[in-house]
Design a protein around this motif. Structure first.
Motif, PDB file in Angstrom:
ATOM      1  N   LEU A 307       0.347  14.095   6.585  1.00 27.44           N
ATOM      2  CA  LEU A 307       0.382  14.309   7.972  1.00 27.44           C
ATOM      3  C   LEU A 307       1.671  15.441   8.367  1.00 27.44           C
ATOM      4  CD1 LEU A 307      -0.032  10.978   9.540  1.00 27.44           C
ATOM      5  CD2 LEU A 307      -1.695  12.888   9.211  1.00 27.44           C
ATOM      6  N   LEU A 308       2.639  15.280   7.496  1.00 22.61           N
ATOM      7  CA  LEU A 308       3.685  16.565   7.637  1.00 22.61           C
ATOM      8  C   LEU A 308       3.155  17.690   7.312  1.00 22.61           C
ATOM      9  CD1 LEU A 308       6.841  14.669   6.333  1.00 22.61           C
ATOM     10  CD2 LEU A 308       6.488  15.408   8.349  1.00 22.61           C
ATOM     11  N   LEU A 309       2.514  17.841   6.425  1.00 22.93           N
ATOM     12  CA  LEU A 309       1.814  19.110   6.008  1.00 22.93           C
ATOM     13  C   LEU A 309       1.006  19.729   6.960  1.00 22.93           C
ATOM     14  CD1 LEU A 309       1.530  21.006   3.516  1.00 22.93           C
ATOM     15  CD2 LEU A 309      -0.349  20.013   2.528  1.00 22.93           C
ATOM     16  N   GLY A 310       0.150  18.830   7.696  1.00 21.44           N
ATOM     17  CA  GLY A 310      -0.728  18.947   8.860  1.00 21.44           C
ATOM     18  C   GLY A 310       0.153  19.347  10.034  1.00 21.44           C
ATOM     19  N   LEU A 311       1.243  18.870  10.248  1.00 24.87           N
ATOM     20  CA  LEU A 311       2.251  19.304  11.288  1.00 24.87           C
ATOM     21  C   LEU A 311       2.879  20.598  11.207  1.00 24.87           C
ATOM     22  CD1 LEU A 311       3.538  18.422  13.878  1.00 24.87           C
ATOM     23  CD2 LEU A 311       5.241  17.331  12.622  1.00 24.87           C
ATOM     24  N   SER A 312       3.212  20.935   9.664  1.00 21.72           N
ATOM     25  CA  SER A 312       3.722  22.403   9.601  1.00 21.72           C
ATOM     26  C   SER A 312       2.497  23.420   9.892  1.00 21.72           C
ATOM     27  CB  SER A 312       4.124  22.588   7.975  1.00 21.72           C
ATOM     28  OG  SER A 312       2.867  22.468   7.378  1.00 21.72           O
ATOM     29  N   LEU A 313       1.377  23.257   9.899  1.00 22.11           N
ATOM     30  CA  LEU A 313       0.157  24.168  10.101  1.00 22.11           C
ATOM     31  C   LEU A 313      -0.240  24.149  11.760  1.00 22.11           C
ATOM     32  CD1 LEU A 313      -1.841  23.552   6.940  1.00 22.11           C
ATOM     33  CD2 LEU A 313      -0.201  25.268   7.174  1.00 22.11           C
ATOM     34  N   SER A 314       0.144  23.083  12.479  1.00 27.21           N
ATOM     35  CA  SER A 314      -0.494  22.955  13.714  1.00 27.21           C
ATOM     36  C   SER A 314       0.188  24.052  14.695  1.00 27.21           C
ATOM     37  CB  SER A 314      -0.039  21.650  14.321  1.00 27.21           C
ATOM     38  OG  SER A 314      -0.447  21.387  15.568  1.00 27.21           O
ATOM     39  N   THR A 315      -0.663  24.787  15.526  1.00 27.87           N
ATOM     40  CA  THR A 315      -0.022  25.647  16.367  1.00 27.87           C
ATOM     41  C   THR A 315      -0.435  25.076  17.878  1.00 27.87           C
ATOM     42  OG1 THR A 315      -2.309  26.864  16.245  1.00 27.87           O
ATOM     43  CG2 THR A 315      -0.178  27.792  14.940  1.00 27.87           C
ATOM     44  N   TYR A 316      -1.101  23.811  17.990  1.00 26.93           N
ATOM     45  CA  TYR A 316      -1.478  23.204  19.260  1.00 26.93           C
ATOM     46  C   TYR A 316      -0.284  22.052  19.615  1.00 26.93           C
ATOM     47  CZ  TYR A 316      -5.306  26.439  18.942  1.00 26.93           C
ATOM     48  OH  TYR A 316      -6.255  27.650  18.686  1.00 26.93           O
ATOM     49  N   PHE A 317       0.146  22.057  20.597  1.00 24.18           N
ATOM     50  CA  PHE A 317       0.832  21.055  21.030  1.00 24.18           C
ATOM     51  C   PHE A 317       0.339  19.487  20.823  1.00 24.18           C
ATOM     52  CE2 PHE A 317       3.173  18.184  24.409  1.00 24.18           C
ATOM     53  CZ  PHE A 317       4.187  17.881  23.654  1.00 24.18           C
ATOM     54  N   TYR A 318      -0.945  19.658  21.477  1.00 25.55           N
ATOM     55  CA  TYR A 318      -1.546  18.232  21.597  1.00 25.55           C
ATOM     56  C   TYR A 318      -1.917  17.597  20.117  1.00 25.55           C
ATOM     57  CZ  TYR A 318      -0.874  18.337  26.485  1.00 25.55           C
ATOM     58  OH  TYR A 318      -0.166  18.411  27.737  1.00 25.55           O
ATOM     59  N   LEU A 319      -2.522  18.619  19.368  1.00 24.52           N
ATOM     60  CA  LEU A 319      -2.622  18.160  17.783  1.00 24.52           C
ATOM     61  C   LEU A 319      -1.369  17.679  17.200  1.00 24.52           C
ATOM     62  CD1 LEU A 319      -4.539  17.867  15.598  1.00 24.52           C
ATOM     63  CD2 LEU A 319      -4.218  20.527  15.059  1.00 24.52           C
ATOM     64  N   ALA A 320      -0.125  18.464  17.637  1.00 25.12           N
ATOM     65  CA  ALA A 320       0.883  18.180  16.927  1.00 25.12           C
ATOM     66  C   ALA A 320       1.312  16.647  17.409  1.00 25.12           C
ATOM     67  CB  ALA A 320       2.127  19.020  17.215  1.00 25.12           C
ATOM     68  N   ILE A 321       1.063  16.262  18.581  1.00 26.15           N
ATOM     69  CA  ILE A 321       1.189  14.998  19.355  1.00 26.15           C
ATOM     70  C   ILE A 321       0.445  13.828  18.232  1.00 26.15           C
ATOM     71  CG2 ILE A 321       1.113  13.491  21.331  1.00 26.15           C
ATOM     72  CD1 ILE A 321       3.493  15.353  21.506  1.00 26.15           C
ATOM     73  N   LEU A 322      -0.604  14.173  18.035  1.00 27.17           N
ATOM     74  CA  LEU A 322      -1.325  13.277  17.233  1.00 27.17           C
ATOM     75  C   LEU A 322      -0.924  12.864  15.978  1.00 27.17           C
ATOM     76  CD1 LEU A 322      -5.052  14.434  18.342  1.00 27.17           C
ATOM     77  CD2 LEU A 322      -3.892  12.302  19.226  1.00 27.17           C
ATOM     78  N   ILE A 323      -0.453  13.967  15.413  1.00 27.02           N
ATOM     79  CA  ILE A 323      -0.111  14.077  13.915  1.00 27.02           C
ATOM     80  C   ILE A 323       1.288  13.123  13.845  1.00 27.02           C
ATOM     81  CG2 ILE A 323       0.818  15.250  12.103  1.00 27.02           C
ATOM     82  CD1 ILE A 323      -0.971  17.417  12.934  1.00 27.02           C
ATOM     83  N   ILE A 324       2.050  13.516  14.981  1.00 33.66           N
ATOM     84  CA  ILE A 324       3.512  12.760  15.088  1.00 33.66           C
ATOM     85  C   ILE A 324       3.159  11.298  15.233  1.00 33.66           C
ATOM     86  CG2 ILE A 324       5.318  12.509  16.571  1.00 33.66           C
ATOM     87  CD1 ILE A 324       5.344  15.676  16.923  1.00 33.66           C
ATOM     88  N   GLY A 325       2.115  10.955  16.089  1.00 32.02           N
ATOM     89  CA  GLY A 325       1.763   9.631  16.440  1.00 32.02           C
ATOM     90  C   GLY A 325       1.357   8.776  14.884  1.00 32.02           C
ATOM     91  N   GLY A 326       0.532   9.536  14.136  1.00 31.00           N
ATOM     92  CA  GLY A 326       0.141   9.167  12.964  1.00 31.00           C
ATOM     93  C   GLY A 326       1.287   8.850  11.901  1.00 31.00           C
ATOM     94  N   ILE A 327       2.439   9.824  12.132  1.00 32.13           N
ATOM     95  CA  ILE A 327       3.583   9.503  11.260  1.00 32.13           C
ATOM     96  C   ILE A 327       4.187   8.522  11.607  1.00 32.13           C
ATOM     97  CG2 ILE A 327       5.751  10.516  10.444  1.00 32.13           C
ATOM     98  CD1 ILE A 327       4.569  13.161  10.657  1.00 32.13           C
ATOM     99  N   GLY A 328       4.403   8.294  13.134  1.00 33.65           N
ATOM    100  CA  GLY A 328       5.169   7.085  13.445  1.00 33.65           C
ATOM    101  C   GLY A 328       4.486   5.583  13.020  1.00 33.65           C
ATOM    102  N   LEU A 329       3.203   5.643  13.082  1.00 35.38           N
ATOM    103  CA  LEU A 329       2.225   4.508  12.651  1.00 35.38           C
ATOM    104  C   LEU A 329       2.450   4.121  11.321  1.00 35.38           C
ATOM    105  CD1 LEU A 329      -1.545   3.775  13.365  1.00 35.38           C
ATOM    106  CD2 LEU A 329      -0.600   3.412  11.286  1.00 35.38           C
ATOM    107  N   LEU A 330       2.629   5.324  10.473  1.00 33.46           N
ATOM    108  CA  LEU A 330       2.790   5.006   8.860  1.00 33.46           C
ATOM    109  C   LEU A 330       4.426   4.687   8.763  1.00 33.46           C
ATOM    110  CD1 LEU A 330       0.953   7.976   7.533  1.00 33.46           C
ATOM    111  CD2 LEU A 330       0.276   5.554   7.289  1.00 33.46           C
ATOM    112  N   MET A 331       5.355   5.164   9.506  1.00 33.82           N
ATOM    113  CA  MET A 331       6.627   4.293   9.126  1.00 33.82           C
ATOM    114  C   MET A 331       6.843   3.078   9.735  1.00 33.82           C
ATOM    115  SD  MET A 331       8.440   6.925   7.993  1.00 33.82           S
ATOM    116  CE  MET A 331       7.172   7.072   7.071  1.00 33.82           C
ATOM    117  N   ALA A 332       5.932   2.553  10.572  1.00 41.61           N
ATOM    118  CA  ALA A 332       6.063   1.026  10.874  1.00 41.61           C
ATOM    119  C   ALA A 332       5.566   0.470   9.557  1.00 41.61           C
ATOM    120  CB  ALA A 332       5.042   0.867  12.171  1.00 41.61           C
TER     121      ALA A 332
END
Length: 411
Positions: A307-332
């Motif tokens: 997911l971090l790899l996906g975030l590094s490639l993202s150019t859209y804010f709301y897509l980045a928000i979804l990826i960040i949310g996914g990372i938060g889920l996994l950190m739980a």
């Protein structure tokens, strides 16, 4: 009435049946909303004063660095002394420091190093809160309900944390940074009141006449003698530095050069990370047992790297928000699995000490935060995040291959 009570005792909220658990939960969640609001406020304050990626990430590092020194000792203290008194003291200190910081911001004070000093004092409370909360939960609800108790605790922290980040960003935009800091001070005060209501009879650890340093040495010896626990500590460092650590460059992503979403957008990013953690904690709280904790710990970190790899490639804010949310889920998932492995592997009377070693990673991880800051300044945020992804995937895979017990560990 009896059937309802039975349903609660067997349901996903069964740990709330315990009175003292409810107060531990209230105290922890109040402290969490204060932490999130304060982190958002300090990050934005440093951005406004310096516009430096390195100093912004350094602010996050300063918040966690005290864990290097305090973490292991906090574990010993939680085993030897009254956890209630320890928590009351550190939350009073955090509240006072927040009030001082808020007054300085109101006075338009721009002394970076004084701000960093107050941030470090507040951050020094984190290891004690984490360790005392975990040992309280395990003692109060027992091993059978430990997964549920820890998951609900994590859920509370993340639920209010997500709200705290978003509200903090809104307060900063509409009323000023100082007000968000003052609200954080109130949160620490509420935590202090709630923990004072604990009646748990085992407020002190097992009586022990040995010195703090002898107790600390005994805990480190347990870690050193276990390849499994060494592997967990290594994975914890990676998760803290590049999983949780990615939030250190959220202010850079929110600034004009990337997504240009301002302080409110920064709050949304922090909030998305928290909401993802909420969903992960809800899923974990509904489970009664888990198999192969070691493999699950490895899995969540591998997916986090992708997911971090996906975030590094993202150019859209709301897509980045979804990826960040996914990372938060996994950190739980990482939080819960690492804590459970440590708690279940600890000899009786040493849970605080082993958890203290895990908390040590909170302070070592700022090296990763600083590395992210330097990489961002030198390479830009996309390449910095991409490099983080490669590190997470590579180290996790190496630990998984080399430590056999981590692969075979059962719950």
């Amino acid at each position: 009435m009896e059937s309802k009570l039975t349903l609660i005792q067997q349901g996903p909220f069964r740990s709330f049946v315990y009175r003292d658990y409810r107060f531990v939960w209230i105290a922890a969640t109040s402290s969490s909303i204060a932490n999130w609001m304060l982190k958002t406020a300090i990050a934005w304050l440093i951005l406004e004063i310096t516009h430096s990626p390195v100093l912004i990430t350094f602010a996050f590092a300063v918040f966690a660095i005290p864990s290097v020194v305090i973490g292991p000792f906090a574990g010993v203290w939680s085993d030897k002394y009254s956890r209630k008194k320890l928590l009351v003291f550190i939350w009073i200190v955090s509240s006072v420091c927040s009030i001082i910081l808020g007054l300085l911001v109101m006075a338009d004070f721009q002394g970076i190093w004084v701000i960093f000093l107050l941030t470090a004092l507040i951050g020094s409370s984190m290891p004690m809160v984490f360790i005392c909360s975990q040992t309280y939960i395990y003692d109060i609800v027992g091993p059978a309900n430990a997964l549920n108790g820890i998951s609900l605790w994590s859920l509370g922290l993340r639920l209010v944390g997500a709200g705290g980040a978003i509200i903090g960003g809104f307060i900063i935009e509409s009323a000023g940074t100082y007000l968000a800091i003052f609200v954080a001070a109130i949160g620490y005060g509420v935590a202090c009141i709630a923990i004072s209501a604990i009646r748990h009879v085992d407020a002190r650890g097992t009586p022990d006449d040995s010195s703090v340093f002898e107790n600390l040495k005994s805990g480190l010896n347990v870690i050193r003698g276990s390849g499994l626990l060494i592997g967990v500590v290594i994975l914890a460092i990676i998760a803290e530095a590049f999983g949780y650590g990615i939030s250190a460059i959220f202010p850079i992503l929110a600034d004009e050069g990337v997504f240009a979403v301002g302080a409110f957008g920064l709050g949304i990013m922090n909030g998305a990370f928290g909401v993802g953690g909420v969903l992960g904690s809800i899923i974990l709280a509904t489970l009664r047992n888990l198999e192969r904790l070691g493999a699950l710990l490895v899995m969540v970190l591998m997916i986090s790297g992708l997911l971090l790899l996906g975030l590094s490639l993202s150019t859209y804010f709301y897509l980045a928000i979804l990826i960040i949310g996914g990372i938060g889920l996994l950190m739980a998932g990482y939080d819960t699995f690492a804590i459970l492995i440590m708690q279940r592997s600890a000899p009786e009377g040493m849970r605080g000490r082993l958890t203290g070693v895990l908390v040590l990673t909170f302070g070592i991880a700022p090296a990763g935060h600083m590395a992210l800051g330097f990489m961002t300044a030198a390479l830009g945020p996309s390449l910095a995040i991409g490099t983080s992804a490669v590190i997470v995937i590579s180290v996790t895979l190496l630990v998984f291959i080399t430590i056999k017990k981590l692969r075979s560990l059962q719950s």
